[in-house]
Design an enzyme around this catalytic site. Sequence first.
Site, mmCIF file in Angstrom:
data_model
loop_
_atom_site.group_PDB
_atom_site.id
_atom_site.type_symbol
_atom_site.label_atom_id
_atom_site.label_comp_id
_atom_site.label_asym_id
_atom_site.label_seq_id
_atom_site.Cartn_x
_atom_site.Cartn_y
_atom_site.Cartn_z
ATOM 1 N N SER A 87 -42.154 -18.244 25.003
ATOM 2 C CA SER A 87 -40.956 -17.671 25.617
ATOM 3 C C SER A 87 -39.645 -18.081 24.971
ATOM 4 O O SER A 87 -38.587 -17.582 25.372
ATOM 5 C CB SER A 87 -40.926 -18.009 27.106
ATOM 6 O OG SER A 87 -41.885 -17.230 27.800
ATOM 7 N N TYR A 186 -39.329 -15.229 37.685
ATOM 8 C CA TYR A 186 -39.597 -15.146 36.243
ATOM 9 C C TYR A 186 -40.581 -14.021 35.954
ATOM 10 O O TYR A 186 -41.661 -13.947 36.540
ATOM 11 C CB TYR A 186 -40.171 -16.470 35.750
ATOM 12 C CG TYR A 186 -40.173 -16.605 34.251
ATOM 13 C CD1 TYR A 186 -39.093 -17.172 33.590
ATOM 14 C CD2 TYR A 186 -41.254 -16.172 33.489
ATOM 15 C CE1 TYR A 186 -39.088 -17.315 32.206
ATOM 16 C CE2 TYR A 186 -41.256 -16.305 32.115
ATOM 17 C CZ TYR A 186 -40.176 -16.875 31.478
ATOM 18 O OH TYR A 186 -40.177 -16.998 30.108
ATOM 19 N N ASN A 188 -42.082 -11.604 32.571
ATOM 20 C CA ASN A 188 -42.121 -11.157 31.178
ATOM 21 C C ASN A 188 -41.877 -9.655 31.064
ATOM 22 O O ASN A 188 -41.503 -9.161 29.999
ATOM 23 C CB ASN A 188 -43.480 -11.511 30.572
ATOM 24 C CG ASN A 188 -43.638 -13.001 30.355
ATOM 25 O OD1 ASN A 188 -43.135 -13.564 29.399
ATOM 26 N ND2 ASN A 188 -44.345 -13.669 31.263
ATOM 27 N N GLY A 324 -41.514 -22.776 25.818
ATOM 28 C CA GLY A 324 -42.407 -21.643 25.613
ATOM 29 C C GLY A 324 -43.862 -22.026 25.780
ATOM 30 O O GLY A 324 -44.285 -23.098 25.337
#
Length: 369
Positions: A87, A186, A188, A324
């Site tokens: 990330s 959160y 993606n 990440g």
Amino acid sequence: MTTKRLRALVAPVAVTAAILVAAPGAVSAAPGRVALERRLDDVRTAGAIGALAEVRTERGTWRGTSGVAQVGTTRPVRVDGRFRAGSITKTFLATVVLQLVDEGRLRLDDPVQAWLPGAVPNGDRITVRQLLNHTSGLFDYRLTLTLPPDAGFLAYRWRTWTPDEQVARAVANPPTSTEPGTAFSYTNTGYVLLGQIVEKVTGRSYADEIECRILRPLRLRDTSMPGTSPWIPGPHPHGYIPIEGRGLVDFTTMNPSLFGAGGELISTTRDLNHFYAELLGGRLLPKPLLVEMQTPGIPGGRAYGLGLSWRITQCGVRVYGNDGDALAYETWSFTTEDGRRQATVAITPDHDGDPDDAMDAFLNHVFCG
């Protein structure tokens, strides 16, 4: 971070290496070499097969490694090893989006519907800003996937995922909040959409834009956007995932389209430190947009702005960057606002222990020592 860990079948061999590099204008003494070696060994012992780090302070630059590059060998991790940065990709993509805002080609308050008609429900109420700061309410497509230690995850190894497919999996689930912009969650999915918006605005892929706007100008020669290529170019430690009944499975080579626009980056500790130094130094964005990047989406809420997160160290110093999780690789990269101290650490987790506390201790040592 991965949420399920299995006991590793092979215990990593303890190997430590370090290299000292004088930073421009720095004194010859490196920043606490012995203590940094010990702290990195602690991170590896807590939950990693191998680890590599670069620390930059006023006193110089230290680069070191711990553990092994491959299970079953004594081959040490190389200090210039590459890894999947997960990330941290989001900060690169967010920087491109904000550069387009600075050029007047895109607005933070543009609705998704304006650029991607019909892509998501309530697209007329979800803004670019909300995609960036995880307040869109869109379900995270990653939560729809079979994940380790389930053996079904191995079916994804060579599969090419399209953005439309990932978004479709997400919107098949209810939103995480009823009103966009009111809660942090959160996801993606928002960055998959941002990648598509960049392509609509520029006529080129988000990877091409990251390449021409960030990687080439900053000479990040060891950083790449692999797309669907399964290989990590150059030297790199092997990464592993836990699979029930099989223990650790080498997952170094895989199709990174699984991670999409928010997670496919491959990089090095040196390149990530350089990127964050340039970003926070104002050389990629004008000050007003950098301030936007450092502003949480919900006042007083999570320490996450527009693709950039931060943490407060035990001595009260605020550091900016991101972490990440690419399943077989985990990375942390943080920098003080003035750029005088930086730390980037990458590990290949063993999925047995939990390195978070040791990682916190490493960062506190760098930024508070």
